[in-house]
Design a protein around this motif. Structure first.
Motif, mmCIF file in Angstrom:
data_model
loop_
_atom_site.group_PDB
_atom_site.id
_atom_site.type_symbol
_atom_site.label_atom_id
_atom_site.label_comp_id
_atom_site.label_asym_id
_atom_site.label_seq_id
_atom_site.Cartn_x
_atom_site.Cartn_y
_atom_site.Cartn_z
ATOM 1 N N ASP A 72 52.491 -56.659 0.437
ATOM 2 C CA ASP A 72 51.823 -56.061 1.587
ATOM 3 C C ASP A 72 52.081 -56.896 2.834
ATOM 4 O O ASP A 72 52.839 -57.867 2.820
ATOM 5 C CB ASP A 72 50.321 -55.896 1.326
ATOM 6 C CG ASP A 72 49.605 -57.224 1.105
ATOM 7 O OD1 ASP A 72 50.082 -58.259 1.617
ATOM 8 O OD2 ASP A 72 48.569 -57.225 0.421
ATOM 9 N N HIS A 73 51.425 -56.514 3.938
ATOM 10 C CA HIS A 73 51.717 -57.132 5.226
ATOM 11 C C HIS A 73 51.301 -58.595 5.304
ATOM 12 O O HIS A 73 51.745 -59.310 6.211
ATOM 13 C CB HIS A 73 51.026 -56.341 6.342
ATOM 14 C CG HIS A 73 51.590 -54.969 6.532
ATOM 15 N ND1 HIS A 73 51.361 -53.945 5.643
ATOM 16 C CD2 HIS A 73 52.394 -54.458 7.500
ATOM 17 C CE1 HIS A 73 51.985 -52.857 6.056
ATOM 18 N NE2 HIS A 73 52.615 -53.135 7.179
ATOM 19 N N ILE A 74 50.456 -59.039 4.392
ATOM 20 C CA ILE A 74 50.083 -60.452 4.370
ATOM 21 C C ILE A 74 50.897 -61.204 3.326
ATOM 22 O O ILE A 74 51.489 -62.251 3.613
ATOM 23 C CB ILE A 74 48.571 -60.609 4.084
ATOM 24 C CG1 ILE A 74 47.757 -59.982 5.223
ATOM 25 C CG2 ILE A 74 48.202 -62.083 3.935
ATOM 26 C CD1 ILE A 74 46.259 -60.074 5.032
ATOM 27 N N SER A 75 50.968 -60.647 2.132
ATOM 28 C CA SER A 75 51.637 -61.375 1.050
ATOM 29 C C SER A 75 53.142 -61.497 1.258
ATOM 30 O O SER A 75 53.785 -62.333 0.621
ATOM 31 C CB SER A 75 51.352 -60.703 -0.297
ATOM 32 O OG SER A 75 51.847 -59.381 -0.317
ATOM 33 N N MET A 76 53.742 -60.690 2.158
ATOM 34 C CA MET A 76 55.178 -60.850 2.394
ATOM 35 C C MET A 76 55.481 -62.195 3.057
ATOM 36 O O MET A 76 56.621 -62.666 3.036
ATOM 37 C CB MET A 76 55.710 -59.698 3.264
ATOM 38 C CG MET A 76 55.170 -59.644 4.666
ATOM 39 S SD MET A 76 55.860 -58.222 5.563
ATOM 40 C CE MET A 76 54.932 -58.319 7.095
ATOM 41 N N PHE A 77 54.449 -62.835 3.643
ATOM 42 C CA PHE A 77 54.633 -64.164 4.223
ATOM 43 C C PHE A 77 54.369 -65.283 3.206
ATOM 44 O O PHE A 77 54.632 -66.448 3.495
ATOM 45 C CB PHE A 77 53.694 -64.357 5.421
ATOM 46 C CG PHE A 77 54.011 -63.453 6.582
ATOM 47 C CD1 PHE A 77 55.017 -63.784 7.478
ATOM 48 C CD2 PHE A 77 53.317 -62.277 6.776
ATOM 49 C CE1 PHE A 77 55.320 -62.956 8.543
ATOM 50 C CE2 PHE A 77 53.610 -61.437 7.839
ATOM 51 C CZ PHE A 77 54.616 -61.777 8.728
ATOM 52 N N MET A 78 53.848 -64.923 2.028
ATOM 53 C CA MET A 78 53.455 -65.937 1.060
ATOM 54 C C MET A 78 54.616 -66.822 0.597
ATOM 55 O O MET A 78 54.450 -68.049 0.487
ATOM 56 C CB MET A 78 52.780 -65.271 -0.144
ATOM 57 C CG MET A 78 52.251 -66.257 -1.178
ATOM 58 S SD MET A 78 50.993 -67.371 -0.489
ATOM 59 C CE MET A 78 49.618 -66.229 -0.397
ATOM 60 N N PRO A 79 55.820 -66.283 0.307
ATOM 61 C CA PRO A 79 56.906 -67.178 -0.115
ATOM 62 C C PRO A 79 57.219 -68.264 0.911
ATOM 63 O O PRO A 79 57.554 -69.393 0.535
ATOM 64 C CB PRO A 79 58.097 -66.225 -0.295
ATOM 65 C CG PRO A 79 57.475 -64.906 -0.612
ATOM 66 C CD PRO A 79 56.229 -64.862 0.207
ATOM 67 N N PHE A 80 57.087 -67.956 2.197
ATOM 68 C CA PHE A 80 57.350 -68.958 3.227
ATOM 69 C C PHE A 80 56.254 -70.025 3.239
ATOM 70 O O PHE A 80 56.535 -71.215 3.421
ATOM 71 C CB PHE A 80 57.448 -68.283 4.597
ATOM 72 C CG PHE A 80 58.525 -67.248 4.687
ATOM 73 C CD1 PHE A 80 59.848 -67.622 4.870
ATOM 74 C CD2 PHE A 80 58.233 -65.900 4.573
ATOM 75 C CE1 PHE A 80 60.853 -66.670 4.951
ATOM 76 C CE2 PHE A 80 59.221 -64.946 4.647
ATOM 77 C CZ PHE A 80 60.538 -65.327 4.831
ATOM 78 N N VAL A 81 55.010 -69.593 3.037
ATOM 79 C CA VAL A 81 53.898 -70.544 3.014
ATOM 80 C C VAL A 81 54.030 -71.478 1.812
ATOM 81 O O VAL A 81 53.875 -72.707 1.936
ATOM 82 C CB VAL A 81 52.554 -69.793 2.985
ATOM 83 C CG1 VAL A 81 51.398 -70.764 2.771
ATOM 84 C CG2 VAL A 81 52.359 -69.016 4.279
ATOM 85 N N LEU A 82 54.328 -70.920 0.640
ATOM 86 C CA LEU A 82 54.472 -71.759 -0.550
ATOM 87 C C LEU A 82 55.656 -72.711 -0.409
ATOM 88 O O LEU A 82 55.591 -73.869 -0.847
ATOM 89 C CB LEU A 82 54.643 -70.877 -1.790
ATOM 90 C CG LEU A 82 53.438 -69.993 -2.151
ATOM 91 C CD1 LEU A 82 53.742 -69.170 -3.391
ATOM 92 C CD2 LEU A 82 52.184 -70.839 -2.359
ATOM 93 N N ASP A 83 56.743 -72.235 0.208
ATOM 94 C CA ASP A 83 57.888 -73.114 0.448
ATOM 95 C C ASP A 83 57.501 -74.260 1.375
ATOM 96 O O ASP A 83 57.893 -75.417 1.163
ATOM 97 C CB ASP A 83 59.032 -72.306 1.061
ATOM 98 C CG ASP A 83 60.227 -73.164 1.427
ATOM 99 O OD1 ASP A 83 61.045 -73.451 0.541
ATOM 100 O OD2 ASP A 83 60.332 -73.556 2.614
ATOM 101 N N ALA A 84 56.718 -73.940 2.412
ATOM 102 C CA ALA A 84 56.274 -74.990 3.340
ATOM 103 C C ALA A 84 55.363 -75.992 2.642
ATOM 104 O O ALA A 84 55.491 -77.213 2.831
ATOM 105 C CB ALA A 84 55.561 -74.352 4.529
ATOM 106 N N VAL A 85 54.440 -75.495 1.812
ATOM 107 C CA VAL A 85 53.531 -76.390 1.089
ATOM 108 C C VAL A 85 54.319 -77.292 0.145
ATOM 109 O O VAL A 85 54.062 -78.504 0.036
ATOM 110 C CB VAL A 85 52.476 -75.570 0.318
ATOM 111 C CG1 VAL A 85 51.677 -76.465 -0.627
ATOM 112 C CG2 VAL A 85 51.545 -74.866 1.294
ATOM 113 N N ALA A 86 55.318 -76.708 -0.542
ATOM 114 C CA ALA A 86 56.110 -77.498 -1.488
ATOM 115 C C ALA A 86 56.922 -78.577 -0.785
ATOM 116 O O ALA A 86 57.246 -79.610 -1.391
ATOM 117 C CB ALA A 86 57.035 -76.576 -2.276
#
Length: 661
Positions: free
Chosen positions: A34-48
């Motif tokens: 969805d419109h929020i979770s499509m950004f999740m891979p970038f957030v997890l990559d940044a956290v990692a």
């Protein structure tokens, strides 16, 4: 906690990184996020990628921008981190976040980014090759993609900001007019005809729109249909929808209307806007009829459409008469301007001053276009009443236009008055983006069609170039080198736009290059004329052969019918002869025996046949042939039409004298 993460991406990778991010966003969305979770891979990559296990929102925001060129508002980022907590990727304690050991080993998206960047590398290489052929050297792939990103971003107007994005996130390559035309021509001539490059460009476009979801006040509302929104359409938009700015603009605009309908928006137009459209068409109706009138027209998209499509005065008059009917067919309701209510309107005098052209004196009459825009803005505010909506979803009314300058001026006036909430005006592209975010599947090609229309507009020669070209044509007319008819034909040619734009790109607007434009257009007209003559001659020969074959076939049918009709006319005579012979001869010899009777009957048969033969081939023959000829002529006249049978009879006279056949 990290504090040393840079807030800027390396300058030599900004465009490559930014375009790869928007393409990956499109991929994430296509996978069902969805419109929020499509950004999740970038957030997890940044956290990692963080140097420490404990972090806060600011740390992730900085790394997101450094690694992916994403400027994520804090409210949205907190929502994303909360989802990461629910997924078990991070945990939250004492208002800080902590990485979960081993939960982020699949979070690295470096390989996916590398695949996208490789695809974009081909696009950049094609652009550099194209630019070099046009005399414009581009240093490297980053510079090429920066130009492309600048062109796309210039025309993806930002949406309603909740909190300002970092300045670095909003910056892109500032394009000159020459570079704008270069990129537009590259997209039009190279990318769109190539299936792979066109698909790559489409993903970039849609990714940019998806990235704009971050700028919505409430990203959770992005997929919902509009709840209460009536869009009042401006003159420029409706001229496109009615087809008066060319096919590309019409197709994109009408597809946008269909998308807005799918997302529950309603359409309307104020009666003053309809009157303004009719005034514009009336101007063309009175000027297209003369060469002087055509030269006086401003070189707008409407002007070029009417000229290149050979509109006559009567055509424009008919178009003007059908405006209201066509608007109704598009589902656009025509409404009167509501009564003015000062409780809901704002400082209209100030808005009028802002919209007037520079140097306008207060004592001069207000321009009709300015008064129209002020009245429409006031009408929208009156329709809203005491409500002050903060989003499009429940705005009740908004004025949509294609003029960026008017939108900017009205928004500045709105903020200068200390107003909060949604401005009464919006650019159509912003509205289209908001609708597309709600239902991308309803208009899969919309963004690409809008890009085609944008490139078409960008490739038109500037007003300055047109005025200079018209002055050059007048000089050629005055000197006798060009007739008035030839000048009209050159102005009306669609090729003139293309050639003049190319000359302008090369900074070659001198007498020599303008003469070359005229000669190339004239040569094209001569070639087109020769081609049309050849087509007409070939068509005439083909038509003559077809008619000849039809005439021969019909003549054969007429001959066959006439022959048998003539024979049928003489059948009663032959029957009388035969019957008379068979009854008369035996009665003349009543006393003969049985064998003699057989001989008598045979004699009667011979007598009847000889009589018929003698009559048919001697006195009756001429009558039969004359009757057959008259029947043949009548049948051919009936089947071929009056006047055709005489030519066929003359051409086939020998075949008409072949006897009974």
């Amino acid at each position: 906690m990290i504090r040393g993460v840079p807030s800027k991406a390396p300058t030599h990778r900004r465009a490559i990184t930014g375009l790869a991010t928007v393409a990956l966003l499109k991929t994430n969305y296509d996978e069902g996020r969805d419109h929020i979770s499509m950004f999740m891979p970038f957030v997890l990559d940044a956290v990692a990628s963080l140097e420490r296990d404990d972090f806060d929102v600011e740390d992730v925001r900085n790394v997101l921008f450094a690694r992916h060129r994403l400027s994520v508002p804090d409210a949205t980022l907190r929502t994303l981190l909360q989802r990461a907590v629910h997924q078990g990727a991070v945990k939250r304690e004492f208002r800080r976040y902590f990485r979960q050991p081993g939960a982020l080993h699949h979070a690295d998206i470096t390989s996916a980014r590398a695949r996208v960047e490789s695809e974009h590398g081909r696009l950049a290489g094609e652009l550099r090759t194209f630019a070099e052929a046009k005399g414009r050297a581009i240093a490297d792939d980053e510079a090429a993609l920066a130009l492309l990103l600048g062109f796309l971003a210039d025309n993806e107007i930002a949406m309603l900001l909740d909190e300002a994005a970092p300045d670095e996130g909003a910056r892109h390559e500032a394009l000159t007019a020459r570079d704008t035309r270069l990129i537009a021509r590259f997209i039009n001539d190279v990318c769109l005809p190539d299936r792979q490059l066109g698909a790559c460009l489409g993903r970039m476009l849609e990714g940019l729109v998806l990235q704009n979801a971050l700028l919505l006040r409430d990203i959770a509302t992005a997929p919902r249909r509009f709840g209460d929104l009536c869009v009042y359409l401006d003159t420029g938009f409706l001229l496109r929808a009615l087809g008066f700015e060319g096919e590309a603009a019409q197709v994109a605009t009408r597809e946008g209307l269909d998308l807005l309908l799918e997302t529950n928006a309603r359409f309307a137009v104020f009666d003053k806007t309809v009157d303004e459209i009719k005034r514009i068409l009336a101007l063309y109706e009175h000027t297209l009829g003369t060469a002087q009138g055509r030269e006086s027209l401003r070189p707008t998209a409407v002007t070029r459409h009417f000229l290149t499509q050979r509109y006559a005065t009567s055509d424009v008059r008919q178009a003007r008469a059908l405006v209201q009917k066509q608007l109704g067919q598009l589902g656009i309701d025509i409404r009167p301007i509501p009564p003015h209510d000062r409780r809901y309107t704002r400082d209209e005098a100030d808005l009028t001053r802002r919209l007037q052209a520079p140097g306008f004196a207060d004592t001069d009459p207000i321009e009709p276009r300015v008064q129209h825009d002020v009245d429409c803005v006031a009408a929208v505010l009156t329709s809203r009443g005491a409500r002050s909506p903060d989003s499009l979803d429940h705005a009740r009314a908004i004025f949509a236009t294609t003029s960026s300058g008017v939108v900017q001026t009205v928004n500045e006036w709105w903020r200068a008055g200390g107003e909060v909430g949604l401005s009464p005006i919006i650019h159509y592209i912003v509205l289209s983006n908001a609708a597309w975010l709600k239902k991308p599947g309803a208009a899969t090609d919309l963004k690409l069609r809008e890009l085609v229309a944008l490139c078409t507009a960008a490739l038109r020669p500037s007003a300055t170039a047109w005025q200079r070209f018209l002055r050059h044509l007048r000089k050629l007319e005055d000197s006798g080198e060009l007739s008035t008819d030839e000048a009209v034909a050159v102005v009306a040619s669609g090729l003139t736009d293309k050639l003049l734009s190319e000359v302008e790109e090369d900074d070659g607007l001198d007498a020599s290059t303008l003469n070359e434009v005229v000669e190339r257009v004239k040569a094209t007209y001569r070639a087109d004329a020769d081609k049309r003559i050849a087509q007409v001659e070939a068509g005439a020969a083909s038509e003559a052969e077809r008619r000849r074959q039809v005439e021969l076939k019909v003549s054969a049918i007429a001959d066959f019918g006439a022959r048998w009709l003539a024979r049928l006319v003489f059948v009663p005579v032959f029957v009388v002869i035969v019957v008379g012979s068979f009854t008369g001869v035996p009665l003349a010899f009543p006393g003969l025996g049985s064998l003699t009777k057989v001989v008598t009957w045979a004699a009667a048969l011979v007598v009847s046949l000889l009589t018929v033969f003698l009559l048919y081939h001697d006195p009756v023959k001429g009558w039969h042939q004359s009757l057959e000829m008259r029947l043949r002529r009548a049948l051919r006249a009936r089947l071929l039409g009056e006047g055709q049978d005489h030519r066929v009879l003359e051409r086939e006279a020998p075949s008409g004298q072949d006897g009974s056949g």
